[in-house]
Design an enzyme around this catalytic site. Structure first.
Site, PDB file in Angstrom:
ATOM      1  N   ALA A  17       0.831  -1.209   0.000  1.00 19.13           N
ATOM      2  CA  ALA A  17       0.000   0.000   0.000  1.00 19.13           C
ATOM      3  C   ALA A  17       0.863   1.255   0.000  1.00 19.13           C
ATOM      4  CB  ALA A  17      -0.929  -0.010   1.212  1.00 19.13           C
ATOM      5  N   SER A  40       9.595   1.014   8.834  1.00 24.49           N
ATOM      6  CA  SER A  40      10.528   0.457   9.809  1.00 24.49           C
ATOM      7  C   SER A  40      10.994  -0.914   9.352  1.00 24.49           C
ATOM      8  CB  SER A  40       9.806   0.346  11.149  1.00 24.49           C
ATOM      9  OG  SER A  40      10.515  -0.516  11.995  1.00 24.49           O
ATOM     10  N   ILE A  46       3.345  -7.415   5.404  1.00 22.76           N
ATOM     11  CA  ILE A  46       2.544  -8.644   5.444  1.00 22.76           C
ATOM     12  C   ILE A  46       3.140  -9.695   4.487  1.00 22.76           C
ATOM     13  CG2 ILE A  46       0.812  -7.973   3.739  1.00 22.76           C
ATOM     14  CD1 ILE A  46      -0.510  -9.261   6.853  1.00 22.76           C
ATOM     15  N   VAL A  48       2.384 -11.090   1.777  1.00 20.76           N
ATOM     16  CA  VAL A  48       1.591 -11.886   0.835  1.00 20.76           C
ATOM     17  C   VAL A  48       0.811 -10.893  -0.028  1.00 20.76           C
ATOM     18  CG1 VAL A  48       1.369 -14.068   2.061  1.00 20.76           C
ATOM     19  CG2 VAL A  48      -0.121 -12.178   2.666  1.00 20.76           C
ATOM     20  N   LYS A  79      -2.718 -14.045 -15.389  1.00 24.84           N
ATOM     21  CA  LYS A  79      -3.896 -14.627 -14.733  1.00 24.84           C
ATOM     22  C   LYS A  79      -5.145 -14.329 -15.551  1.00 24.84           C
ATOM     23  CE  LYS A  79      -6.752 -13.985 -10.622  1.00 24.84           C
ATOM     24  NZ  LYS A  79      -6.929 -13.262  -9.340  1.00 24.84           N
ATOM     25  N   LEU A 335      -4.292  -2.275   4.261  1.00 22.73           N
ATOM     26  CA  LEU A 335      -4.869  -3.067   5.350  1.00 22.73           C
ATOM     27  C   LEU A 335      -5.342  -2.203   6.513  1.00 22.73           C
ATOM     28  CD1 LEU A 335      -2.215  -5.943   5.295  1.00 22.73           C
ATOM     29  CD2 LEU A 335      -4.512  -5.987   4.319  1.00 22.73           C
ATOM     30  N   THR A 346      -8.893  -8.937  -4.162  1.00 20.09           N
ATOM     31  CA  THR A 346      -9.345  -7.553  -4.311  1.00 20.09           C
ATOM     32  C   THR A 346      -8.547  -6.519  -3.511  1.00 20.09           C
ATOM     33  OG1 THR A 346     -11.065  -8.254  -2.760  1.00 20.09           O
ATOM     34  CG2 THR A 346     -11.700  -7.926  -5.043  1.00 20.09           C
ATOM     35  N   ILE A 348      -5.298  -5.504  -3.418  1.00 17.23           N
ATOM     36  CA  ILE A 348      -4.405  -4.599  -4.163  1.00 17.23           C
ATOM     37  C   ILE A 348      -5.270  -3.646  -4.993  1.00 17.23           C
ATOM     38  CG2 ILE A 348      -2.673  -4.486  -6.016  1.00 17.23           C
ATOM     39  CD1 ILE A 348      -1.405  -7.011  -4.784  1.00 17.23           C
TER      40      ILE A 348
END
Ligand SMILES: Cc1cc2nc3c(=O)[nH]c(=O)nc-3n(C[C@H](O)[C@H](O)[C@H](O)COP(=O)(O)OP(=O)(O)OC[C@H]3O[C@@H](n4cnc5c(N)ncnc54)[C@H](O)[C@@H]3O)c2cc1C
Length: 502
Positions: A17, A40, A46, A48, A79, A335, A346, A348
């Site tokens: 993000a 940091s 995350i 993934v 994809k 997030l 969904t 990203i």
């Protein structure tokens, strides 16, 4: 009246993000604002988030990113959709393919002509009319081409599977080259302005304070500014989406490189498989109320396609959204703004759409409440419709083999979703409101794949007589099939893109 423009934008967080926001703002704000990003090294991202939807191509386009370079740098594959296995019944599978189905024929959409013939037992599976779905089944891929007029080859719609760590690194390089200044450091304090409570600065462990006019909170689930500082509140959707944990682990690549994401239902959730150029990403999303962590890990580890390349990692989350993604002078993106499990890939996209909305409602130093309210209103609408789509996959099932499936099959669902299901049951229609993300045919594929059956076809699909209908469907099926025959394999296509950069 004078207008005071703001000057300093501070992005907190350097995950997907943070770097997507930094890259986009650095491009679109044309060096007229100072943009800093604080992250940091001690607090990991995350890590993934590997499956995307086609809108990411628009993001790349706006940034002027060369797609082949992007594919090489992020070890991406292509994809064409998502395959759902065991969702309606164990042993059944269907795909949600991107893009168009069949051909246009005037009065009603292709789906309704197909439905009329299908309900009469005179048409094969919907898949046979989709270039995306047929190509995915055959492990084939190419970019759309207009070389042959009106060919389904011009209808191919695609997204990517990518390595989240490499993606953040790639965007960082881009953002820094466009003037974003990165500061490494752990934020230990947040100072607010007296009076209106706007965030004035963030304070690092070494005592440095970074002041700003607009703060973008990309600090992940913790929501450092939006929640820990501004206490904005969170709307919890776990009564509809009980999955709250995931084990994630990469493994060696299987021999075939599939141009689709695989989502296999499990006794208390589901498992993803995402093939990249250098590895397969795997994860098992589950409800901790219905399954222990150990059992969930064991299910994941015994169903890998290849040797694990790391220890599995446990991730915890709660489905829901922040009461306001934009509060005072803080905009939460990623997030920190909310979370929906990655069943339809969904998150990203929601980052991208948050950035897009911020650009269109960009504030001046006055931070007008009308702009902020509109930002939040549009964002709420968007995420709620996506939430409904995800709930549909769980709720519309015949599975009654575990307490988890019994729970989701029989639970109350949002009224907005109930209306969509009822409309589809009536005549196979889906009404897409206000440009909501998923298209009519996206909903129709999942509704049909999950076993929801319309009572009748659209009455106007009867404008064609039986012979005309059979001819129309037969020709469409043959043309789509022929097009897939000429496509190269996905593996060959990816190899050619990767090789071109050497
Ligand atoms: C199990 C799972 C699977 C997923 N799969 C997909 C998928 O297939 N497709 C998809 O689109 N999305 C997926 N997502 C979502 C996707 O991973 C996220 O949307 C994306 O990674 C964005 O994360 P983020 O940048 O908001 O947060 P994070 O990656 O958590 O980054 C937070 C950043 O904030 C920094 N930070 C935090 N606190 C401080 C502090 N005090 N001081 C300084 N810095 C700080 C950290 O250093 C880090 O850089 C998935 C998510 C999960 C949980």
């Amino acid at each position: 009246m004078t207008q005071t423009t703001l000057q300093d934008i501070v992005i907190v967080g350097g995950g997907t993000a943070g770097w997507m926001t930094a890259a986009a703002l650095s491009r679109l704000l044309q060096n007229k604002y100072r943009i800093r990003l604080v992250e940091s090294d001690e607090i990991s991202t995350i890590g993934v988030g590997e499956s995307t939807i086609p809108m990411i191509r628009l993001f790349n386009h706006v940034l002027g990113i060369n797609e082949d370079e992007f594919v090489r740098e992020t070890k991406a594959t292509f994809k064409l959709g998502i395959e759902f296995e065991d969702w309606n019944r164990v042993g059944e599978r269907y795909m949600h393919g991107f893009g168009k189905f069949g051909r246009d024929l005037g009065t009603v959409e292709f789906f309704h002509y197909w439905l009329r013939a299908h309900l009469a037992g005179r048409a094969p599976d919907l898949e046979r009319y989709s270039i995306n779905r047929l190509a995915a089944r055959a492990s084939k891929f190419m970019r759309p081409t207009d070389e042959v007029k009106d060919s389904p080859l011009s209808d191919i719609v695609y997204a990517f599977h990518l390595d989240a760590g490499l993606y953040a690194r790639y965007l960082r390089k881009y953002a820094e080259a466009h003037g974003v200044v990165r500061t490494e450091g752990k934020i230990v304090d947040v100072r607010q302005r007296a009076g209106d409570g706007h965030v004035a600065s963030v304070v690092l462990e070494n005592g440095d304070a970074i002041a700003g006019d607009l703060f973008i909170d990309c600090s992940g689930f913790r929501g450092l500014l939006i929640e820990q500082t501004l206490q904005t509140g969170f709307e919890d959707w776990s009564h509809w989406l009980p999955c709250d944990r995931a084990w994630a682990v990469p493994c060696e690549l299987a021999s075939d490189l599939l141009p689709y994401t695989r989502a296999t239902a499990r006794p208390a959730g589901w498992q993803w498989r995402i093939g990249l150029q250098h590895r397969t990403g795997n994860g098992h999303v589950y409800s901790s109320r219905h399954m222990s962590d150990d059992e969930a890990a064991a299910i994941l580890m015994r169903s890998l396609d290849g040797k694990p390349l790391a220890e599995p990692r446990l991730l915890r989350f709660t489905a829901g959204r922040r009461n306001k993604a934009w509060n005072k002078n803080v905009v939460a993106i990623g997030l920190s703004s909310g979370f929906l499990e990655p069943l339809e890939s969904t998150s990203i996209y929601l980052i991208q759409s948050g950035i897009q909305r911020l650009i269109s409602l960009f504030p001046d130093a006055g931070f007008d409440a009308a702009d902020i309210d509109e930002y939040n209103r549009q964002g709420d609408f968007e995420i709620e419709r996506i939430r409904d789509f995800i709930i549909l996959h769980y709720h519309a099932t015949e599975r009654a083999d575990t307490p988890f499936w019994n729970h989701v099959r029989t639970m109350e669902i949002p009224e907005t979703l109930r209306r969509k299901i009822d409309m589809f049951r009536s005549h196979g229609r889906v009404v897409r409101e206000n440009n909501e993300l998923f298209t009519e045919i996206g909903w129709q594929q999942v509704l049909h794949g999950q076993g929801v059956r319309p009572r009748a076809a659209h009455p106007l699909a009867g404008l064609l007589d039986d012979a005309q209908l059979a001819d129309f469907l037969g020709t469409t099926e043959r043309v789509v099939g022929k097009c897939v025959e000429v496509m190269p394999s996905h593996k060959e296509f990816v190899a050619a893109v990767a090789k071109a950069g050497r």
